[in-house]
Design a protein around this motif. Sequence first.
Motif, PDB file in Angstrom:
ATOM      1  N   LEU A 217       0.833  -1.207   0.000  1.00 40.85           N
ATOM      2  CA  LEU A 217       0.000   0.000   0.000  1.00 40.85           C
ATOM      3  C   LEU A 217       0.867   1.256   0.000  1.00 40.85           C
ATOM      4  CD1 LEU A 217      -3.035   0.608   0.015  1.00 40.85           C
ATOM      5  CD2 LEU A 217      -2.913   0.811   2.506  1.00 40.85           C
ATOM      6  N   LEU A 218       1.989   1.192   0.702  1.00 39.66           N
ATOM      7  CA  LEU A 218       2.927   2.321   0.729  1.00 39.66           C
ATOM      8  C   LEU A 218       3.471   2.599  -0.669  1.00 39.66           C
ATOM      9  CD1 LEU A 218       4.755   4.374   2.244  1.00 39.66           C
ATOM     10  CD2 LEU A 218       6.370   2.505   2.618  1.00 39.66           C
ATOM     11  N   LEU A 219       3.864   1.555  -1.367  1.00 37.23           N
ATOM     12  CA  LEU A 219       4.407   1.718  -2.718  1.00 37.23           C
ATOM     13  C   LEU A 219       3.347   2.246  -3.682  1.00 37.23           C
ATOM     14  CD1 LEU A 219       6.722   1.348  -4.732  1.00 37.23           C
ATOM     15  CD2 LEU A 219       5.974  -1.020  -5.044  1.00 37.23           C
ATOM     16  N   LEU A 220       2.145   1.697  -3.604  1.00 35.85           N
ATOM     17  CA  LEU A 220       1.067   2.133  -4.497  1.00 35.85           C
ATOM     18  C   LEU A 220       0.719   3.603  -4.259  1.00 35.85           C
ATOM     19  CD1 LEU A 220      -1.082   1.410  -6.628  1.00 35.85           C
ATOM     20  CD2 LEU A 220      -2.595   0.741  -4.738  1.00 35.85           C
ATOM     21  N   SER A 221       0.611   3.993  -2.997  1.00 35.46           N
ATOM     22  CA  SER A 221       0.283   5.386  -2.656  1.00 35.46           C
ATOM     23  C   SER A 221       1.380   6.331  -3.130  1.00 35.46           C
ATOM     24  CB  SER A 221       0.092   5.528  -1.144  1.00 35.46           C
ATOM     25  OG  SER A 221      -0.879   4.640  -0.667  1.00 35.46           O
ATOM     26  N   THR A 222       2.621   5.933  -2.893  1.00 34.21           N
ATOM     27  CA  THR A 222       3.757   6.769  -3.300  1.00 34.21           C
ATOM     28  C   THR A 222       3.829   6.892  -4.818  1.00 34.21           C
ATOM     29  OG1 THR A 222       4.984   6.042  -1.344  1.00 34.21           O
ATOM     30  CG2 THR A 222       6.254   7.047  -3.126  1.00 34.21           C
ATOM     31  N   LEU A 223       3.616   5.783  -5.501  1.00 33.69           N
ATOM     32  CA  LEU A 223       3.674   5.786  -6.965  1.00 33.69           C
ATOM     33  C   LEU A 223       2.590   6.679  -7.556  1.00 33.69           C
ATOM     34  CD1 LEU A 223       5.133   4.541  -9.406  1.00 33.69           C
ATOM     35  CD2 LEU A 223       3.446   2.696  -9.370  1.00 33.69           C
ATOM     36  N   LEU A 224       1.388   6.594  -7.009  1.00 34.97           N
ATOM     37  CA  LEU A 224       0.298   7.434  -7.504  1.00 34.97           C
ATOM     38  C   LEU A 224       0.582   8.910  -7.231  1.00 34.97           C
ATOM     39  CD1 LEU A 224      -2.453   7.650  -8.830  1.00 34.97           C
ATOM     40  CD2 LEU A 224      -3.519   7.261  -6.598  1.00 34.97           C
ATOM     41  N   MET A 225       1.135   9.192  -6.056  1.00 33.62           N
ATOM     42  CA  MET A 225       1.490  10.573  -5.727  1.00 33.62           C
ATOM     43  C   MET A 225       2.537  11.105  -6.697  1.00 33.62           C
ATOM     44  SD  MET A 225       2.879  12.180  -2.114  1.00 33.62           S
ATOM     45  CE  MET A 225       1.385  11.821  -1.209  1.00 33.62           C
ATOM     46  N   ALA A 226       3.533  10.280  -7.002  1.00 37.64           N
ATOM     47  CA  ALA A 226       4.578  10.694  -7.943  1.00 37.64           C
ATOM     48  C   ALA A 226       3.998  10.947  -9.328  1.00 37.64           C
ATOM     49  CB  ALA A 226       5.667   9.623  -8.011  1.00 37.64           C
ATOM     50  N   ILE A 227       3.092  10.086  -9.760  1.00 37.60           N
ATOM     51  CA  ILE A 227       2.463  10.248 -11.084  1.00 37.60           C
ATOM     52  C   ILE A 227       1.675  11.556 -11.149  1.00 37.60           C
ATOM     53  CG2 ILE A 227       0.670   9.323 -12.614  1.00 37.60           C
ATOM     54  CD1 ILE A 227       1.588   6.505 -11.711  1.00 37.60           C
ATOM     55  N   ILE A 228       0.955  11.864 -10.084  1.00 40.66           N
ATOM     56  CA  ILE A 228       0.156  13.098 -10.048  1.00 40.66           C
ATOM     57  C   ILE A 228       1.057  14.324 -10.132  1.00 40.66           C
ATOM     58  CG2 ILE A 228      -1.350  14.524  -8.606  1.00 40.66           C
ATOM     59  CD1 ILE A 228      -2.506  11.866  -7.490  1.00 40.66           C
ATOM     60  N   VAL A 229       2.109  14.342  -9.301  1.00 38.82           N
ATOM     61  CA  VAL A 229       2.997  15.510  -9.267  1.00 38.82           C
ATOM     62  C   VAL A 229       3.736  15.678 -10.590  1.00 38.82           C
ATOM     63  CG1 VAL A 229       4.993  16.554  -8.121  1.00 38.82           C
ATOM     64  CG2 VAL A 229       3.269  15.374  -6.769  1.00 38.82           C
ATOM     65  N   VAL A 230       4.233  14.582 -11.134  1.00 37.93           N
ATOM     66  CA  VAL A 230       4.953  14.654 -12.416  1.00 37.93           C
ATOM     67  C   VAL A 230       4.015  15.109 -13.532  1.00 37.93           C
ATOM     68  CG1 VAL A 230       6.151  13.293 -14.169  1.00 37.93           C
ATOM     69  CG2 VAL A 230       6.699  12.962 -11.767  1.00 37.93           C
ATOM     70  N   SER A 231       2.794  14.638 -13.512  1.00 37.55           N
ATOM     71  CA  SER A 231       1.817  15.050 -14.532  1.00 37.55           C
ATOM     72  C   SER A 231       1.552  16.546 -14.460  1.00 37.55           C
ATOM     73  CB  SER A 231       0.502  14.280 -14.344  1.00 37.55           C
ATOM     74  OG  SER A 231       0.711  12.893 -14.486  1.00 37.55           O
ATOM     75  N   ILE A 232       1.404  17.056 -13.246  1.00 36.53           N
ATOM     76  CA  ILE A 232       1.197  18.500 -13.068  1.00 36.53           C
ATOM     77  C   ILE A 232       2.408  19.274 -13.585  1.00 36.53           C
ATOM     78  CG2 ILE A 232       0.947  20.346 -11.349  1.00 36.53           C
ATOM     79  CD1 ILE A 232      -0.627  18.297  -9.635  1.00 36.53           C
ATOM     80  N   ASN A 233       3.591  18.789 -13.235  1.00 33.26           N
ATOM     81  CA  ASN A 233       4.816  19.467 -13.675  1.00 33.26           C
ATOM     82  C   ASN A 233       4.971  19.446 -15.191  1.00 33.26           C
ATOM     83  OD1 ASN A 233       5.415  19.971 -11.033  1.00 33.26           O
ATOM     84  ND2 ASN A 233       7.016  18.437 -10.850  1.00 33.26           N
ATOM     85  N   ARG A 234       4.656  18.308 -15.791  1.00 29.68           N
ATOM     86  CA  ARG A 234       4.817  18.178 -17.247  1.00 29.68           C
ATOM     87  C   ARG A 234       3.763  18.987 -18.006  1.00 29.68           C
ATOM     88  NH1 ARG A 234       9.608  17.032 -18.508  1.00 29.68           N
ATOM     89  NH2 ARG A 234       9.887  17.959 -16.480  1.00 29.68           N
ATOM     90  N   ILE A 235       2.530  18.950 -17.536  1.00 33.15           N
ATOM     91  CA  ILE A 235       1.427  19.593 -18.270  1.00 33.15           C
ATOM     92  C   ILE A 235       1.419  21.106 -18.064  1.00 33.15           C
ATOM     93  CG2 ILE A 235      -1.093  19.755 -18.466  1.00 33.15           C
ATOM     94  CD1 ILE A 235      -1.175  16.759 -17.641  1.00 33.15           C
ATOM     95  N   ILE A 236       1.696  21.542 -16.846  1.00 32.55           N
ATOM     96  CA  ILE A 236       1.570  22.977 -16.527  1.00 32.55           C
ATOM     97  C   ILE A 236       2.928  23.657 -16.416  1.00 32.55           C
ATOM     98  CG2 ILE A 236       0.663  24.656 -14.872  1.00 32.55           C
ATOM     99  CD1 ILE A 236      -1.439  22.551 -14.082  1.00 32.55           C
ATOM    100  N   TRP A 237       3.719  23.231 -15.425  1.00 31.68           N
ATOM    101  CA  TRP A 237       4.936  23.979 -15.098  1.00 31.68           C
ATOM    102  C   TRP A 237       5.998  23.891 -16.184  1.00 31.68           C
ATOM    103  CZ3 TRP A 237       2.498  26.676 -12.080  1.00 31.68           C
ATOM    104  CH2 TRP A 237       1.798  26.216 -10.972  1.00 31.68           C
ATOM    105  N   LYS A 238       6.116  22.762 -16.852  1.00 27.82           N
ATOM    106  CA  LYS A 238       7.122  22.617 -17.901  1.00 27.82           C
ATOM    107  C   LYS A 238       6.886  23.608 -19.034  1.00 27.82           C
ATOM    108  CE  LYS A 238      10.449  20.730 -20.339  1.00 27.82           C
ATOM    109  NZ  LYS A 238      11.864  20.937 -19.976  1.00 27.82           N
ATOM    110  N   ARG A 239       5.635  23.756 -19.438  1.00 20.88           N
ATOM    111  CA  ARG A 239       5.311  24.687 -20.524  1.00 20.88           C
ATOM    112  C   ARG A 239       5.596  26.134 -20.115  1.00 20.88           C
ATOM    113  NH1 ARG A 239      -0.368  22.113 -22.916  1.00 20.88           N
ATOM    114  NH2 ARG A 239       0.496  20.046 -23.381  1.00 20.88           N
ATOM    115  N   LEU A 240       5.272  26.447 -18.874  1.00 18.82           N
ATOM    116  CA  LEU A 240       5.550  27.802 -18.391  1.00 18.82           C
ATOM    117  C   LEU A 240       7.047  28.044 -18.267  1.00 18.82           C
ATOM    118  CD1 LEU A 240       2.767  28.183 -15.667  1.00 18.82           C
ATOM    119  CD2 LEU A 240       2.878  29.320 -17.889  1.00 18.82           C
ATOM    120  N   PHE A 241       7.784  27.010 -17.894  1.00 19.41           N
ATOM    121  CA  PHE A 241       9.231  27.157 -17.788  1.00 19.41           C
ATOM    122  C   PHE A 241       9.864  27.396 -19.163  1.00 19.41           C
ATOM    123  CE2 PHE A 241      13.530  25.195 -17.587  1.00 19.41           C
ATOM    124  CZ  PHE A 241      14.098  26.132 -16.748  1.00 19.41           C
TER     125      PHE A 241
END
Length: 570
Positions: free
Chosen positions: A536-560
């Motif tokens: 459960l720890l791995l699944l939760s961490t993996l999902l959290m990482a996917i969410i944050v990376v998706s936000i960074n790639r979709i929003i922050w990367k373009r602005l950068f």
Amino acid sequence: MLKVPIAIPVLPFRFKIIDLFILFFITGILSLIIYTASGWRYEMQPEIQISLDIKYIPLYSANSLVRVFFAYFLSLLFSIWYGYTANRSPLHEKIMIPLLDVLQSIPVLSFLPGVVLAMIAIFPHKRIGLELASILLIFTGQVWNMAFSYYNSINTIPRELIEVTKVFRHNRFTKFLHLDMPFSAIGLIWNSMMSVAGGWFFLMACEMFVLKDKDFRLLGLGSYIQTAANQGDMVHVLYGIGSMILLIVLIDFLIWRPLVAWSQKFRFETVQSEEERESIVLNILRKSSFVRMLTSFASFCLKKIEVFFEKFDSRVKTKSQIIRKIVFFILTIFVLILLLWASLKAIILFLTLSLSDYYSVFIAAIYSIFRTTAALFIAALWTIPLGVYIGMNTKASKILQPIIQIVASVPATAIFPVILLFLLKIGGGLGIGSIFLMLLGTQWYILFNVIAGASSIPQDLRETALIYKISGIQKWKTLILPGIFPYLLTGLITATGGAWNASIVSEYVTFGGETIKTKGLGSMISESTVTGNFGLLLLSTLLMAIIVVSINRIIWKRLFMLAQEKYRLD
């Protein structure tokens, strides 16, 4: 007759009283480090008892201080290496920056099992294993914003300055020393403050933690505050926080204020500011003959290194490229094998979970997304205007800089009971309270970066705006926002990861022997760590990482990319 291979400059040394104080101070710092580190060689005790007697607070403070700064120097070296390497080629950038996104999105507690078990395996039954594990955990809470800051800074260096280094055929070390580091200094120093503040913020989680059925503790302020909080002893919690605040004030006075004042020399401007930042400590150091001798010797050594790199680059440039390709290929194969092994282990862990576990994690993620978004929005509302005010106002900076460092460093979980009681009275709960706790761990990333951005706006641009009477919204549109934009993005990127990191201590809180939790990914990660449910720890961490990376790639990367193209000081 013995010949010295290099000529060491002989400088006139005129001893002053100031030099005596500096020597005593350096000796004291070295003694503190040696004394603290000397205890690391002893056997690891099954369960260290943390005494709440205030006479032990100086000892606990010394231990925590050494851990935080060991982690900081490790973070600084890693950040410079990582940012520099990622900037060297598009291939490095494509691999390393997404990886940095992933790493900064992983909460401290998710690193805990692997780091602790690895260090204990390397140093069985020795306290040094647990000490190194604690330092590495603090490192994971400090390093990412510094790495982003350095990488973003050297990516926004004006093109004409880069062309100058090419015209003069500067080698890599010369460019690094005379362009990369000076240009990134302001952002790196302010992010260093944030990193050290982050180290104090997560100190409770890094010095005292439970892993399955084992209770790990280290002597330190974090353990002291956590022990007092577990017993519901607010008096000793305040003693611990008060000691931490005293340390932070001293660190600000002795380290950060001098560094901030010194870094102003690296502002990219042609007109000198009328109001320069000052530091009593920096003025004292400048008058010291001992410090002058050390800096001269350091400059001499750096020049020798430059000469060495000049010869090294010209001799082995072709060979080094071949060697780098071979090493890169070997590392790629190694990483792929490691990823394959980790994937197989992950699949085995995932098979132990039920469908209800997957559903619970998905629902928890939705709750955490709403909370982190709310925290980020609230943080941006007040940190951007305040950061600009502090960064562009020297007098305000002198007063507010130490205050925000203190507030940023106070562990959220230590003051949580006060917040929780207040929210319960007005009808709220941990669901709402966790947003405020996330704010305590998120807003500072934006604030410190905005301050760095505002303070680095060239004085000639400020005076131009004054001459043409540009003010109000127009000033924000034409000067302030373009000037702080790259720094603001760094703050928002790291704040996003910081909000998710803070969720582990804001959605799952232990106080007075009771555990208070609310639905969310952070709560799930904390609970999984305590119960030893690694699937459960791995699944939760993996999902959290996917969410944050998706936000960074979709929003922050373009602005950068927009910041790189449009908002450079070219």
